[in-house]
Write an enzyme that holds these catalytic residues in place. Structure first.
Site, PDB file in Angstrom:
ATOM      1  CB  CYS A 123      35.762  -1.306  32.169  1.00 23.55           C
ATOM      2  SG  CYS A 123      34.844  -1.478  30.759  1.00 23.55           S
TER       3      CYS A 123
ATOM      4  CG  HIS B 181      32.398  -4.825  22.309  1.00 21.94           C
ATOM      5  ND1 HIS B 181      32.808  -5.564  23.375  1.00 21.94           N
ATOM      6  CD2 HIS B 181      32.759  -3.587  22.515  1.00 21.94           C
ATOM      7  CE1 HIS B 181      33.107  -4.894  24.325  1.00 21.94           C
ATOM      8  NE2 HIS B 181      32.883  -3.614  24.017  1.00 21.94           N
TER       9      HIS B 181
END
Length: 397
Positions: free
Chosen positions: A325, A202
């Site tokens: 993240c 991705h």
């Protein structure tokens, strides 16, 4: 309101090539590739074609490519496998850097609890690991080295060939987290002396939930997931053939057009960095080093990055302050702290990450939006007021 997406380091929109491959494979390669019947063998052929394509993009052998759920799994499997191999020889020392992705750093923390010793190299103000410092850190009991190819927050490129050569000379396996780099810069595992490499689809316009691990032939590879004989017994679970095929198509397309995309996107990046750094008391992090084509990271003293992102989003601009993240964390970026920036400055960061879909007009809009938002936030900031009154010194001159 037309939206501008400038957060491609977090994830990318799937390319048409990847999307078309995915849809085609859902019709033609949907069967279980471990089955002996014709539909299964068609799926197995698609799987092998994808393995060959990805290997060719890395100058690796197809049998050295293992499919995973993404970059984090690939990082975990590589590090745990290399650590286990080192432990068998009583080699329990690992070398890495201070600004690795948490998929690496958290795995190293786990290994420390198992008796491994970890040396984290400085990345200095320019965000680059020095080969001579790596050489000095290596010991007879070093199990492996893991240093990322390109930083995901500031985009700085590491000297992979030199770092790999140091490791190869000493016979120490060299792993690189290339999740942010794959598809955007040339990667050649042979020329760069890379023994293990992680990537995630991705990040280069492939689907989410799929990635790959290159592991040089001859290095032991431990399975993290037990259950079946898939991936030569090293990663149980029926392979997601459509997603894997789409990943291969996305990587092949990115590598094919890498040069032209890099030239155009780098020009957009440089314009953003040049113009936004004119804002008083701002700095481009890693700006003097070789960087990924699409990433520019800045700090603006006296403001909070979260407020900056929310106001830009209200203006139709999607950006970030660092790694997606850790976006829920209130702590400043460990990457910026590793550069030597103090906490109060690291909190005021902005990461703009572009790709080939972005345009000059979008850069115009970003350049028109950011300075007034920074000015507004400074006007209501008690920290900025104290700086302006001389009650505290500026960090960024």
């Amino acid at each position: 309101m037309a939206r501008i997406y400038a957060d491609n380091a977090a994830t990318t929109k799937m390319s048409e090539a990847a999307k078309n491959t995915l849809l085609r494979c859902l019709e033609e390669g949907w069967a279980n590739p471990s089955s002996l019947h014709t539909p299964g063998q068609i799926a197995a052929e698609r799987l092998q074609q994808a393995r060959q394509t990805i290997a060719a993009c890395l100058n690796a052998r197809p049998e050295e490519i293992l499919f995973t759920s993404g970059g984090s799994e690939a990082d975990n499997q590589a590090l745990i496998s290399l650590a286990a191999a080192g432990a068998k020889k009583e080699h329990r020392h690992i070398v890495s850097s201070r600004f690795e992705h948490h998929a690496v750093l958290h795995t190293l923390d786990r290994l420390k609890k198992q008796g491994f010793e970890v040396t984290l190299l400085d990345v200095h103000q320019d965000g680059v690991v020095r080969p001579e410092e790596l050489k000095a850190a290596l010991r007879p009991d070093t199990a492996f080295v893991t240093i990322m190819a390109a930083n995901n927050e500031i985009g700085t490129l590491q000297p992979l060939e030199e770092l790999g050569a140091v490791c190869r000379e000493r016979g120490v396996p060299f792993h690189t987290d290339a999740v942010q780099a794959a598809g955007h810069i040339p990667l050649d595992v042979a020329a760069q002396h890379i023994d293990a490499l992680s990537l995630s689809a991705h990040k280069f316009r492939g689907p989410k939930g799929v990635g790959a691990l290159y592991m040089r032939r001859g290095l032991p590879l431990l399975p993290l997931i037990e259950g079946g004989a898939q991936e030569r017994g090293k990663r149980a679970g029926t392979e997601n053939v459509p997603a894997i095929a789409a990943m291969a198509a996305a990587l092949e397309e990115s590598c094919t057009h890498q040069g032209e995309n890099a030239r155009r996107v780098s020009a957009l990046r440089d314009r953003l960095a040049r113009e936004l750094s004119r804002i008083p008391h701002s700095v481009v992090n890693g700006g003097g080093s070789a960087r990924l084509p699409g990433i520019v990271n800045l700090c603006f003293e006296g403001i909070e990055g979260e407020s900056l992102l929310l106001l830009l989003d209200a203006k139709g601009i999607a950006a970030s302050s660092g790694s997606a993240c850790t976006s829920g964390s209130l702590d400043p970026s460990h990457v910026l702290l590793a550069l030597g920036l103090p906490h109060e400055v690291a909190h005021g960061s902005l990461r703009l990450s572009l790709n080939e879909d972005n345009t000059e007009a979008e850069v115009d809009a970003i350049l028109a939006a950011v300075p007034p938002v920074v000015a507004y936030l400074r006007d209501i900031s008690p920290v900025w007021e104290a700086l302006e009154k001389g009650e505290r010194p500026y960090v960024i001159q």
